[in-house]
Motif scaffolding. Structure first.
Motif, PDB file in Angstrom:
ATOM      1  N   GLU A 259       0.826  -1.210   0.000  1.00  0.00           N
ATOM      2  CA  GLU A 259       0.000   0.000   0.000  1.00  0.00           C
ATOM      3  C   GLU A 259       0.858   1.258   0.000  1.00  0.00           C
ATOM      4  O   GLU A 259       0.589   2.209  -0.722  1.00  0.00           O
ATOM      5  CB  GLU A 259      -0.938  -0.014   1.217  1.00  0.00           C
ATOM      6  N   LYS A 260       1.887   1.215   0.781  1.00  0.00           N
ATOM      7  CA  LYS A 260       2.790   2.356   0.866  1.00  0.00           C
ATOM      8  C   LYS A 260       3.439   2.638  -0.492  1.00  0.00           C
ATOM      9  O   LYS A 260       3.723   3.790  -0.825  1.00  0.00           O
ATOM     10  CB  LYS A 260       3.889   2.062   1.898  1.00  0.00           C
TER      11      LYS A 260
ATOM     12  N   ASP B 167      -1.521  -2.574  -5.350  1.00  0.00           N
ATOM     13  CA  ASP B 167      -2.753  -3.161  -4.818  1.00  0.00           C
ATOM     14  C   ASP B 167      -2.439  -4.498  -4.167  1.00  0.00           C
ATOM     15  O   ASP B 167      -2.105  -5.465  -4.853  1.00  0.00           O
ATOM     16  CB  ASP B 167      -3.755  -3.352  -5.971  1.00  0.00           C
ATOM     17  N   PRO B 168      -2.506  -4.566  -2.849  1.00  0.00           N
ATOM     18  CA  PRO B 168      -2.141  -5.813  -2.180  1.00  0.00           C
ATOM     19  C   PRO B 168      -3.084  -6.973  -2.521  1.00  0.00           C
ATOM     20  O   PRO B 168      -2.728  -8.133  -2.325  1.00  0.00           O
ATOM     21  CB  PRO B 168      -2.218  -5.470  -0.693  1.00  0.00           C
ATOM     22  N   SER B 169      -4.257  -6.669  -3.015  1.00  0.00           N
ATOM     23  CA  SER B 169      -5.163  -7.761  -3.369  1.00  0.00           C
ATOM     24  C   SER B 169      -4.795  -8.364  -4.725  1.00  0.00           C
ATOM     25  O   SER B 169      -5.321  -9.390  -5.112  1.00  0.00           O
ATOM     26  CB  SER B 169      -6.609  -7.258  -3.388  1.00  0.00           C
ATOM     27  N   LYS B 170      -3.906  -7.670  -5.458  1.00  0.00           N
ATOM     28  CA  LYS B 170      -3.432  -8.233  -6.732  1.00  0.00           C
ATOM     29  C   LYS B 170      -1.925  -8.452  -6.669  1.00  0.00           C
ATOM     30  O   LYS B 170      -1.144  -7.677  -7.228  1.00  0.00           O
ATOM     31  CB  LYS B 170      -3.760  -7.276  -7.875  1.00  0.00           C
TER      32      LYS B 170
ATOM     33  N   ASN C  93      10.439   3.697  -1.233  1.00  0.00           N
ATOM     34  CA  ASN C  93      11.069   3.310   0.027  1.00  0.00           C
ATOM     35  C   ASN C  93      10.038   2.704   0.976  1.00  0.00           C
ATOM     36  O   ASN C  93       9.997   3.005   2.164  1.00  0.00           O
ATOM     37  CB  ASN C  93      11.748   4.520   0.664  1.00  0.00           C
ATOM     38  N   ALA C  94       9.181   1.846   0.410  1.00  0.00           N
ATOM     39  CA  ALA C  94       8.053   1.306   1.174  1.00  0.00           C
ATOM     40  C   ALA C  94       8.463   0.175   2.101  1.00  0.00           C
ATOM     41  O   ALA C  94       7.710  -0.183   3.007  1.00  0.00           O
ATOM     42  CB  ALA C  94       6.968   0.820   0.214  1.00  0.00           C
TER      43      ALA C  94
ATOM     44  N   LYS D  63      10.348  -6.853   7.111  1.00  0.00           N
ATOM     45  CA  LYS D  63      11.328  -5.977   6.471  1.00  0.00           C
ATOM     46  C   LYS D  63      11.210  -6.010   4.948  1.00  0.00           C
ATOM     47  O   LYS D  63      11.739  -5.131   4.278  1.00  0.00           O
ATOM     48  CB  LYS D  63      12.745  -6.409   6.860  1.00  0.00           C
ATOM     49  N   ALA D  64      10.576  -7.079   4.435  1.00  0.00           N
ATOM     50  CA  ALA D  64      10.535  -7.227   2.988  1.00  0.00           C
ATOM     51  C   ALA D  64       9.107  -7.063   2.473  1.00  0.00           C
ATOM     52  O   ALA D  64       8.142  -7.465   3.129  1.00  0.00           O
ATOM     53  CB  ALA D  64      11.062  -8.600   2.592  1.00  0.00           C
ATOM     54  N   ALA D  65       8.995  -6.467   1.280  1.00  0.00           N
ATOM     55  CA  ALA D  65       7.667  -6.334   0.670  1.00  0.00           C
ATOM     56  C   ALA D  65       7.244  -7.665   0.067  1.00  0.00           C
ATOM     57  O   ALA D  65       6.089  -8.067   0.159  1.00  0.00           O
ATOM     58  CB  ALA D  65       7.699  -5.246  -0.388  1.00  0.00           C
ATOM     59  N   ILE D  66       8.193  -8.346  -0.579  1.00  0.00           N
ATOM     60  CA  ILE D  66       7.918  -9.639  -1.192  1.00  0.00           C
ATOM     61  C   ILE D  66       8.931 -10.634  -0.639  1.00  0.00           C
ATOM     62  O   ILE D  66      10.126 -10.380  -0.698  1.00  0.00           O
ATOM     63  CB  ILE D  66       8.077  -9.582  -2.726  1.00  0.00           C
TER      64      ILE D  66
END
Lengths: 449, 293, 370
Positions: free
Chosen positions: A164-165, A169-172, A191-192, A272-275
């Motif tokens: 989100e940051k 879209d976190p749902s996709k 820098n999310a 710490k990680a987005a993915i």
């Protein structure tokens, strides 16, 4: 209490030689067939093993299973091998999936599950197990060598907050590697998250799973299923392309290499990680300790290589019936009965729901669905769905390679060297193949001797 | 006067020596013999088929440039750990030997790390040096040092050397302190009156007199670095990245315990055994010479 | 070669005063022996001069220069230690050359000086040996050599002979004296051995419980001990001290006999308590005098020492020539001119008792126990 047990044990050991013949018949009549089960499950997982064992012991009067924690996976395997050589192998040993090749070459040390079922007449039906699970532990003709127990697969864990940051879209969640690269760039730009993308188990996820998903061989001879003379095939174009992608991402700062095997796990849990690519088994830990919104997603694929990805493969461990001199038919039967007990829908479902491992039987999956487990736990069925999608090919059955731990290690080493900028992706994979093949030949030589 | 007890007959002496002999036999000789035997065999993990291959396992080992690199790396690692832990310990001991306030507390503090288990010590160092969660590891990039031992082999090596050396400082400290205290005070005083000050006095008098302690510690530290650092390395880097921190024991563990490659790991054990025997022989010879002089 | 001056040098460890203020000066080339029982502070005094201990107060001047705060390395003082303190890892040559190398002397100069010193001490054949290959006496010589070769301003000797056996001790004692005379180096020599003290020193400093009990030429200390401690410390067997009371210029001893003092107790009031000192060799058998039971006889060959007990319980040692048979009881009288008079209250020698008192024949025998 403890001291008395020890004393009793000591006394038994000293006297058993002299007394075996003279043991009172009464004692023997009372005794149930004793089955020893060595495992590597700690904490909550160990407690769940104990619960299942207790339930089994209470369910009948013939057999009594004793579960013993023997250390980590490698320790259990080493202990089992040492015990076999001393004529004291446990009846059942929990062996990690990378040890499968070694166990299959164990000859008469092991009584493979199909043989156990045949000899004892206890039905253990391969069809009841999920194909991509059982495939890993089966002979090329479909006979099951060991009983699937705790299996997980690799999936993608998304940090929804970071998405989100980053304006995503976190749902996709990203479905393809191209999406992943784009998402990671967005995360970095905004820098999310401290790290846009990380991976645990670099070899298992980025090469073994990757090969299965894209229906490309990890090794020749049907990934080793068809013979000990298999050779690694990971220096193919699609493999090198993927490693190059990781190198590029590392260079531009969108992929952070955080260590081998499960070393990066804490980074995922700390958000710490987005993915993060990791085992589906992280679910329990995430529920317990994650302080951010997360979601599971399918592993990404590369549409330039395959239009729709195949099933992923499993990791984890299976149960191997072991032989020993003087082991009686009653003991083998006891072991078979315990395996049968574990595979009942109720127990398979309970194990799955309590531990976060995937259900190893179809019935266990269906029961969980019926019980509403997946409604209450959104996404908990995703690993099973990923494991069961499409038709299993010889490239997605799993790996059947001896000394796989060493091969994984070699591959990780070479990737690390490439990440250090010491070699290209192609060089890394070529060297990994060369070194890996040497390990395979050594193994082949040792089991043929 | 020499005290000597005489036994009647042979039964009692034999009985008294037997436990020690049995222990040596069961826990030292038998495993060593088994390792030597296995090193000459090609066998599958379960011992179902065993074939005598003479020195082939050794040939394979030394033909492998990666193994030779690992030997060299281990030598550098042992030297670095020993040099670092011994010099730091010596420095601390020299301070502790002086009449300073709070000496007892200071000594106790220095001795503490020895009580910390290797794996725990490794975790402590991770908390300090991990690039993502470590106190120092996170601070380093801010002062312009690209700290990432997960990828940077040199940094990983530095990290395991630091952690391993730290663990051994206490042990060395105790011995150096004892060694310093056994240097006759009058000898250093004589040197003072002879005009020797500070560093020169240490270099020409104190340090040479510590030679037996230093040599003993050197052997102990080399053996420690070669063997007892396994837990630390395994917990910190698992031998990586690439092979940057893979020492001989790490490789023995991986080949023997994880990969169950018995022939090769037995051969590696024999190589290690030879190394220890060499070091021990050196030590015996050195100490023996001193004692008879 | 230099003079040494100590003024008001004092040392205390925490609240414990181990040395009262000491004032002392040594002439160029003088050998001063500091003697005292163990714990009297003599080693502390020596170590302060060496710079190994800091005085709590006072100044130390070497050749007129204040060296109180100087590092030992900068004092130009050499010391011979009780246990020799040789550098065990160095050869005899290197032991002796060590201080010279530090001073930056040339290689040839070092070799010359070491050779010369080794010649002086008879060490030429031992130069390549390590200390552990030497006998006790040889080590002692090397320790001396190491001090001599430096040609320092001052020698300090800290009980250098106490680790040697008796015969060697006598020999080395002579050698030290000879060397010190020959080199003429100002020296401080600490010992607890009165024979060493008497034979070696130009002057003697007796230390008692951190205090200067007496500082004099050895024979003066022997002949006119300043107090009862010195009186008993110097001379063997120790001087007899007879309790007495001053009565009409004479001493009425507790044991009975009255001794004429001939003014030796002048200045002391009538009835003052005294201790009359008589050395064992200054008694001779006599018809009248101190009668006692013979408790023990030590026969030393040329002489015998008889230990008597007088009727009042006072012990008395008497030295007699030869090895004569002793009767069970013996009556002795002090020889004329050999009485030492001490004030029993202070222990100090009576001011008028400069030389031993003259006539000392018993005037009357009123003893009760004869």
């Amino acid at each position: 209490m403890k001291r008395r047990t020890l004393l009793a044990a000591a006394a038994t050991t000293t006297l058993s030689g002299a007394l075996t013949g003279a043991l009172p018949a009464r004692a023997r009549a009372e005794e149930r067939t004793k089955i020893v089960f060595w495992h590597a499950m700690t904490a909550a997982l160990g407690a769940e093993v104990d619960r299942l064992v207790a339930a089994f012991n209470a369910s009948q009067t013939e057999v009594e299973v004793t579960a013993l924690y023997k250390g980590g996976y490698a320790d259990v395997m080493t202990a089992t091998i040492a015990a076999f050589r001393a004529g004291q192998a446990p009846h059942l040993a929990q062996i990690f999936e990378v040890g499968t090749g070694t166990m299959l070459a164990a000859g008469k040390a092991v009584k493979q599950v199909w043989e156990l079922a045949q000899e004892t007449g206890v039905p253990i039906k391969p069809e009841s197990y999920i194909p991509s699970v059982r495939g890993y532990y089966s002979l090329p003709d479909g006979r099951m060598a060991s009983a699937p127990f705790n299996s997980s697969t690799a999936i993608t864990w998304i940090n929804k907050d970071a998405f989100e940051k980053a304006g995503l879209d976190p749902s996709k969640p990203p479905a393809t590697w191209q999406d992943v690269v784009a998402a990671a760039r967005a995360v970095k730009e905004k820098n999310a998250a401290e790290m846009p993308m990380i991976t645990s188990w670099p070899c298992w996820i980025q090469l073994e799973q990757y090969s299965a998903l894209h229906n490309i061989p990890f090794a020749t001879k049907a990934d080793g299923f068809d013979g000990l003379d298999a050779e690694l095939a990971i220096n193919s174009k699609p493999h090198v392309k993927h490693i190059q992608r990781l190198l590029d991402m590392s260079k531009e700062g969108t992929f952070k290499y955080a260590g081998r095997d499960n070393v990066p796990d804490p980074l995922l849990l700390a958000g710490k990680a987005a993915i993060a690519f990791n085992s589906s088994g992280m679910r329990g830990d995430l529920i317990k300790s994650a302080k951010f919104a997360w979601a599971p997603a399918y592993l990404p694929y590369d549409p330039e290589i395959i239009a729709s990805p195949l099933n992923s493969i499993i990791g984890g461990a299976s149960l191997w019936p072991m032989t020993a001199p003087n082991r009686t038919a009653a003991e083998y039967k006891g072991a078979a009965l315990f395996l049968q007990f574990l595979a009942t829908p109720e127990n398979a479902a309970a194990w799955h729901q309590h531990t976060g491992y995937v259900p190893v039987t179809l019935a266990g999956f269906e029961l969980s669905e019926k019980q509403g487990f997946y409604k209450a736990n959104a996404g908990a069925d995703l690993p099973v769905r990923q494991l069961t999608r499409g038709t299993v090919t010889e490239n997605s059955k799993g790996l059947r390679l001896g000394r796989l731990p060493e091969i994984r290690n070699i591959i990780q080493e070479e990737i690390e060297k490439a990440l250090q900028g010491q070699q290209t992706a192609q060089q890394a994979m070529d060297t990994a193949v060369e070194r890996g093949n040497k390990v395979l030949r050594d193994f082949q030589r040792s089991v043929k001797s | 006067m020499e005290r000597r007890t005489l036994f009647e007959g042979w039964l009692l002496p034999v009985l008294l020596v037997l436990p020690q002999l049995a222990l040596t036999g069961v826990f030292f000789l038998w495993p060593a013999a088994a390792a030597i035997r296995s090193s000459a065999m090609l066998e599958d993990p379960f011992g179902l088929g065993t074939q005598f291959v003479a020195l082939q396992n050794f040939e394979a080992l030394f033909a492998d440039p990666l193994y030779v690199q690992t030997i060299l790396r281990t030598v550098v690692f042992c030297a670095a750990v020993s040099a670092l832990s011994m010099s730091v310990a010596l420095g601390l001991a020299v301070f502790a030997d002086r009449d300073i306030r709070g000496r007892v507390i200071y000594r106790t503090l220095v001795i503490w790390p020895y009580a910390v288990a290797p794996a725990l010590a490794a975790v402590l160092w991770l908390f300090l040096l991990d690039p993502h969660i470590g106190l120092i590891g996170r601070a380093l990039p801010r002062i312009g040092i690209a700290w990432d031992p997960r990828i940077n082999g040199g940094q990983a090596f530095l990290m395991v050397v630091l952690a391993s050396a730290w663990k051994q400082v206490s042990y060395n400290f105790i011995f150096f302190l004892a060694g310093l205290q056994s240097v006759p005070r009058s000898v250093t005083e004589a040197a003072r009156l002879d005009g020797a000050r500070g560093w020169r006095r240490f270099r020409t008098i104190t340090f040479p007199l510590l030679a037996p302690t230093t040599f003993f510690l050197l052997i102990v530290n080399l053996v420690y670095a070669a063997f007892d650092t396994f837990g630390t390395i395994q917990a910190l880097t698992q031998g990586g990245p690439a092979k940057a921190t893979e020492t001989l024991v790490v490789k023995v563990y991986r080949d023997g315990v994880v990969n169950v490659d018995l022939g090769s790991s037995a051969a590696q054990s024999v190589v290690l055994m030879a190394g220890v025997i060499l070091l021990t022989a050196l030590q015996f010879r050195f100490l023996g010479r001193r004692n008879t002089a | 070669m230099a003079t040494l001056r100590l003024s008001g040098v004092r040392k205390s460890f925490g609240p414990t005063q181990v040395l009262q203020p000491i004032d002392l000066s040594l002439e160029d080339g003088e050998l001063l022996v500091i003697v005292g029982a163990s714990g009297c502070g003599k080693s502390t005094l020596l170590r302060m001069v060496a710079g190994l201990e800091r005085p709590s107060a006072g100044r130390i001047l070497l050749d007129g220069t204040d060296i109180t705060d100087r590092d030992p390395a900068a004092r130009d003082i050499a010391m011979v230690f009780q246990n020799y303190a040789l550098y065990p890892h160095m050869s005899v040559f290197d032991n002796m050359a060590y201080g010279l190398r530090i001073r930056g002397l040339s290689r040839t100069e070092i070799a010359r000086r070491v050779d010369e010193t080794a010649g002086l001490l008879g060490l030429q054949a031992l130069l390549q040996r390590k200390p552990r290959q030497l006998s006790g006496g040889q080590r002692q010589r090397v320790a001396m050599g190491r001090a001599i070769v430096r040609e320092p301003k001052l020698f300090l000797f800290d009980e250098p002979l106490s680790n040697l056996d008796a015969a060697l001790r006598v020999q080395m004692r002579g050698e030290i004296k000879r060397l010190q005379r020959r080199l003429g180096v100002t020296s401080l020599y600490v010992t607890h051995d009165q024979t060493e003290a008497m034979t070696l020193g130009d002057r003697l400093l007796v230390l008692h419980e951190g205090r200067m009990a007496q500082l004099d030429a050895p024979m003066t200390v022997f002949a006119e001990p300043a107090d009862t401690y010195v009186a008993r410390f110097i001379g063997a067997p120790a001087m007899n001290l007879l309790p007495a009371v001053l009565a009409g210029g004479a001493a009425r001893t507790q044991a009975g006999p009255v001794l004429a003092l001939d003014g030796a107790a002048a200045g002391l009031p009538e009835g003052a308590k005294l201790l009359i000192g008589v050395r064992p060799e200054h008694f001779a058998p006599a018809p009248n005098g101190f009668a006692g039971t013979v408790e023990l006889v030590e026969r030393l060959g040329s002489e015998s020492v008889a230990h008597l007990r007088l009727a009042d319980g006072t012990p008395l040692a008497v030295r007699l020539a030869g090895a004569a048979e002793m009767p069970e009881t013996l009556t002795v009288a002090p020889m004329p001119g050999h009485l030492h008079v001490f004030d029993a209250e202070t222990g100090k020698r009576a001011a008028a008792s400069r030389r031993a008192a003259p006539a000392a024949l018993p005037l009357e025998a009123t003893g009760t126990g004869v």
